[in-house]
Enzyme design. Sequence first.
Site, PDB file in Angstrom:
ATOM      1  N   GLU A 174       0.958  -1.288  -0.178  1.00  0.00           N
ATOM      2  CA  GLU A 174      -0.012  -0.017  -0.010  1.00  0.00           C
ATOM      3  C   GLU A 174       0.997   1.283   0.005  1.00  0.00           C
ATOM      4  O   GLU A 174       0.308   2.368   0.221  1.00  0.00           O
ATOM      5  CB  GLU A 174      -0.839  -0.115   1.153  1.00  0.00           C
ATOM      6  N   HIS A 250      -4.411   1.557   7.571  1.00  0.00           N
ATOM      7  CA  HIS A 250      -3.088   1.714   7.234  1.00  0.00           C
ATOM      8  C   HIS A 250      -2.422   2.277   8.349  1.00  0.00           C
ATOM      9  O   HIS A 250      -2.983   3.017   9.268  1.00  0.00           O
ATOM     10  CB  HIS A 250      -2.904   2.836   6.038  1.00  0.00           C
ATOM     11  N   CYS A 369      -2.959  11.257   3.754  1.00  0.00           N
ATOM     12  CA  CYS A 369      -3.350  10.345   2.579  1.00  0.00           C
ATOM     13  C   CYS A 369      -3.117  10.914   1.220  1.00  0.00           C
ATOM     14  O   CYS A 369      -2.814  10.386   0.305  1.00  0.00           O
ATOM     15  CB  CYS A 369      -4.805   9.814   2.516  1.00  0.00           C
TER      16      CYS A 369
HETATM   17  O1  SUG Z   1      -8.002   2.770   0.134  1.00  0.00           O
HETATM   18  N1  SUG Z   1     -10.734   5.017   0.360  1.00  0.00           N
HETATM   19  C1  SUG Z   1      -9.178   4.911   0.313  1.00  0.00           C
HETATM   20  C2  SUG Z   1      -8.639   5.849   1.461  1.00  0.00           C
HETATM   21  C3  SUG Z   1      -7.155   5.691   1.187  1.00  0.00           C
HETATM   22  C4  SUG Z   1      -6.449   6.515   2.416  1.00  0.00           C
HETATM   23  N2  SUG Z   1      -5.050   6.636   2.131  1.00  0.00           N
HETATM   24  C5  SUG Z   1      -4.498   6.405   3.434  1.00  0.00           C
HETATM   25  N3  SUG Z   1      -4.574   6.114   4.540  1.00  0.00           N
HETATM   26  N4  SUG Z   1      -3.082   6.422   3.057  1.00  0.00           N
HETATM   27  C6  SUG Z   1      -8.962   3.432   0.670  1.00  0.00           C
HETATM   28  O2  SUG Z   1      -9.688   2.867   1.557  1.00  0.00           O
HETATM   29  C7  SUG Z   1     -12.863   4.436  -0.553  1.00  0.00           C
HETATM   30  C8  SUG Z   1     -13.523   4.709  -2.036  1.00  0.00           C
HETATM   31  C9  SUG Z   1     -15.043   4.688  -1.916  1.00  0.00           C
HETATM   32  O3  SUG Z   1     -15.568   4.165  -0.878  1.00  0.00           O
HETATM   33  O4  SUG Z   1     -15.752   5.254  -2.722  1.00  0.00           O
HETATM   34  C10 SUG Z   1     -11.640   4.427  -0.570  1.00  0.00           C
HETATM   35  O5  SUG Z   1     -11.016   3.847  -1.595  1.00  0.00           O
END
Ligand code: SUG
Length: 445
Positions: A174, A250, A369
């Site tokens: 990730e 994460h 993020c």
């Molecule tokens: O991968 N949300 C992302 C959020 C990523 C956050 N990144 C870090 N913490 N570095 C994920 O879960 C949600 C999309 C939706 O539900 O429409 C989403 O992909």
Amino acid sequence: MVAKEANFDGLVGPTHNYAGLSYGNVASKSNANSESNPKQAALQGLAKMKALSDLGLAQGVIPPQQRPDVKALRRLGFSGSDKNVLESTYRTAPHLLMAVSSASSMWTANAATVSPSADTSDNKIHFTPANLTNKFHRSIEPTTTGNILRAIFNNDDHFKHHLHLPDNEHFGDEGAANHTRFCRAFGEQGVEFFVFGKYAFDDSKRKPLKYPARQTLEASQAVARLHGLQANKTVFAQQNPDIIDQGVFHNDVIAVGSRNVLFYHEQAFLSTDRVKTDIQSAFGHQNFHFVEVKTEDVSVQDAVRSYLFNTQLIELPSGEMVIIAPTECQQNEAVYAYLSELVSSNGIISDVKYFDVKQSMQNGGGPACLRLRVVLNGQEYRAVNQNCLINDRTYPALCDWVKKHYRDKLKTEDLADPALLDESKIALDELTQLLSLGSIFPFQR
Ligand code: SUG
């Protein structure tokens, strides 16, 4: 120029929506099917970028990806014109249309792992795009991410680009969301800290019981090998499986580090003592600050709700360390009290600046993020595609571009609208010219 840390933020794409795609990410699930505002989302992100640039930091931008990804749908057996593909997917498998329409590439902390030249064996900056295998909607990002990174960091003397790891859960990766770098000064050899959720090869080890662990130790080790990192300057640590089960999908949801500071929740790691010993011994005898937040001050639940740790720890040109936090931290009583006390008493972090990135937060994406950190020395900085840096010229141009092309309302049913696909292509084509990126998207090739 002495080496400095630049933040490259993801520009929110025109299809930003709430589809509830990320099991294990509480915000994504709880806002499923709400109406989104892509225009506001993109402008909120750009405002954060401009504010950091105005604070004297190097700030870059990473373009969104082409969505809906019709090519991915064709690979899954849908055929005919693009319009037919969208219509038949919406009719027979709407969840797939939502997945290939996600603007999730905006969270560039998940774009790649980046190692500065001071840490690598060939003294180049190394990039490995994250394969994001755990979620289908994110697993379609890495190839284009690699193309984009090559177009921004386009110089073989300074930048080394790797292919993403094999597309399999065994190597679930990730990116920088589970990677932190510590150093005395940005240009000096640092310590790279990789946090993983589970062992891919050993079922006897602890792992979360409810939600997925998206990052494996095998993946982190492979990235460290590819980047030519020194073993005694690399630390691997397991995330506490219990907090993954509470929505910490994460490590950057429960810890953030920079320079000689690690700011983290006491429940973040499986063995906190070991993490501290390992980091300190890799760091050497210099001062290192472990800023630990106790559960009695901030619960894991409040940390997940407010994104206290999904903050950016930045160093201003004056040398002061400042936290960039989402406004949700101001609105949460325990977290606000904690942060107010921290800046008045701790002497390491001097201020908190709050930003409204609610459109992204509602999908589980906070300030940290949204950014990928890249440490650059003077020569490396000059070798970056200068049109991808935020300044008084690019910022207004990007805001105008968003205002011209983005909708201010989007529901999941709108994703089947073929006009949205056309609008996105026109917008992205113009963006690649604005940022001088060449042909990076499949529809341009
Ligand atoms: O991968 N949300 C992302 C959020 C990523 C956050 N990144 C870090 N913490 N570095 C994920 O879960 C949600 C999309 C939706 O539900 O429409 C989403 O992909």
